[in-house]
Design a protein around this motif. Structure first.
Motif, PDB file in Angstrom:
ATOM      1  N   UNK A 117      29.849  17.153  21.340  1.00 43.20           N
ATOM      2  CA  UNK A 117      31.101  16.437  21.086  1.00 43.20           C
ATOM      3  C   UNK A 117      31.907  17.211  20.069  1.00 43.20           C
ATOM      4  N   UNK A 118      31.363  18.205  19.430  1.00 43.11           N
ATOM      5  CA  UNK A 118      32.080  18.981  18.299  1.00 43.11           C
ATOM      6  C   UNK A 118      32.928  20.024  18.790  1.00 43.11           C
TER       7      UNK A 118
ATOM      8  N   UNK B  37      37.383  10.717  15.160  1.00 43.11           N
ATOM      9  CA  UNK B  37      36.396  10.050  14.548  1.00 43.11           C
ATOM     10  C   UNK B  37      34.996  10.501  14.995  1.00 43.11           C
ATOM     11  N   UNK B  38      34.246  10.828  13.766  1.00 43.07           N
ATOM     12  CA  UNK B  38      32.879  11.146  14.127  1.00 43.07           C
ATOM     13  C   UNK B  38      31.956  10.171  13.577  1.00 43.07           C
TER      14      UNK B  38
ATOM     15  N   UNK C 262      35.935   7.919   7.145  1.00 48.13           N
ATOM     16  CA  UNK C 262      36.729   9.262   7.350  1.00 48.13           C
ATOM     17  C   UNK C 262      37.403   9.345   8.664  1.00 48.13           C
ATOM     18  N   UNK C 263      38.387   9.950   8.761  1.00 44.00           N
ATOM     19  CA  UNK C 263      39.093  10.341  10.196  1.00 44.00           C
ATOM     20  C   UNK C 263      39.840  11.644   9.932  1.00 44.00           C
TER      21      UNK C 263
ATOM     22  N   UNK D  31      35.203  10.930   2.756  1.00 41.38           N
ATOM     23  CA  UNK D  31      34.543  10.194   1.824  1.00 41.38           C
ATOM     24  C   UNK D  31      32.986  10.480   1.478  1.00 41.38           C
ATOM     25  N   UNK D  32      32.404  10.879   2.559  1.00 38.15           N
ATOM     26  CA  UNK D  32      31.044  11.423   2.360  1.00 38.15           C
ATOM     27  C   UNK D  32      30.771  12.713   1.766  1.00 38.15           C
ATOM     28  N   UNK D  33      31.674  13.950   2.007  1.00 41.37           N
ATOM     29  CA  UNK D  33      31.502  15.045   1.255  1.00 41.37           C
ATOM     30  C   UNK D  33      32.900  15.738   1.515  1.00 41.37           C
TER      31      UNK D  33
END
Length: 274
Positions: A88-89, A228-229, A211-212, A107-109
């Motif tokens: 999907x990327x 949205x991953x 995150x978005x 938020x994660x990295x």
């Protein structure tokens, strides 16, 4: 995907069903659906017939959309990295490269467009456990290639809110994290970059869902896309009501976070503590 979205809006504006559109190009309703979602390639003849059905007679408008159709069928530079990317990327990389405004919450990295090479390598190694060194380096190379967007002549505006958690969660050793913090201070001073930090001290905020990214495009008639991953896939939202909800959340995050100058001071404080 962008062309498909445009074709869908043209069809809906004329009150034409997917079934009728499919009939006009000797195809099924499901193919029209896949075309509008950007999941199949486009034949020039099909696009021409659909534009005629939708009443698009202006030569300039037709030429613009047909040009977009031809571009949609050309493999982007990122396709050479497809062997190390989730399925999907590549779509996201293409949309990112076409955007004139990128707005994001992470938020994660640290967001991929702002990662140093060493930090990116640590993130990729964590996410690709068991991968060969060559595959890791190829993924890192893609990330660095994407970053060229921010310094290109036609660089997009990039507005990012980073949660403090992303800055305190270590990827790599102490020197990697120090280098990443210093890089953020430097890149945040670029005229097209607006970086804000959402501090722990604020408490709960509108980024609670995670995150978005919101991508906006220079063509005024193309809708924004929310990316949205997820763990095994990604969502691409372009319906107005969906985009509006994420724009509202991001606007609140920007309002509730310290401004760019104060955020740089926060980064400098974290750098001193690291």
């Amino acid at each position: 995907m962008l062309l498909g979205s445009q074709l869908r809006r043209l069809r809906e504006a004329r009150g034409i069903t997917r079934e009728a559109a499919g009939y006009s190009i000797r195809a099924s309703e499901s193919k029209i659906s896949r075309m509008e979602l950007g999941r199949v390639s486009f034949k020039t003849r099909d696009v021409e017939d659909l534009l005629t059905l939708y009443g698009i007679t202006d030569e300039q408008e037709r030429a613009s959309l047909l040009s977009l159709a031809r571009e949609a069928n050309v493999a982007g530079w990122w396709h050479s990295y497809s062997d190390v990317l989730p399925s999907w990327f590549p779509t996201y990389v293409g949309l990112e490269g076409a955007a004139s405004l990128i707005r994001a919450y992470e938020v994660q990295f640290v967001h991929g467009l702002l990662q140093t090479e060493a930090y990116a390598r640590a993130v990729v190694r964590r996410g690709m456990k068991g991968a060969s060194a060559a595959d890791v380096e190829k993924r890192v190379a893609l990330r660095l290639e994407r970053q060229k967007y921010l310094v290109a002549e036609s660089a997009p505006e990039f507005h990012i809110v980073l949660d403090e958690a992303a800055l305190r969660r270590p990827y790599g050793d102490r020197e990697v994290m120090r280098g990443q913090l210093q890089h953020l201070i430097e890149v945040s001073q670029r005229p097209n970059v607006r970086l804000q930090i959402m501090p722990f001290g604020f408490g709960g905020h509108s980024g609670e869902s995670g995150a978005f990214t919101i991508l906006s495009f220079p063509e005024s008639d193309l809708s924004d896309v929310v990316y949205l991953e997820q763990l095994t896939s990604a969502l691409y939202l372009d319906k107005h009501e969906d985009v509006a909800q994420y724009e509202k959340a991001l606007k609140e995050l920007q309002q509730d976070s310290p401004g760019p100058d104060e955020s740089r001071d926060l980064l400098r404080g974290l750098l001193q503590l690291s």
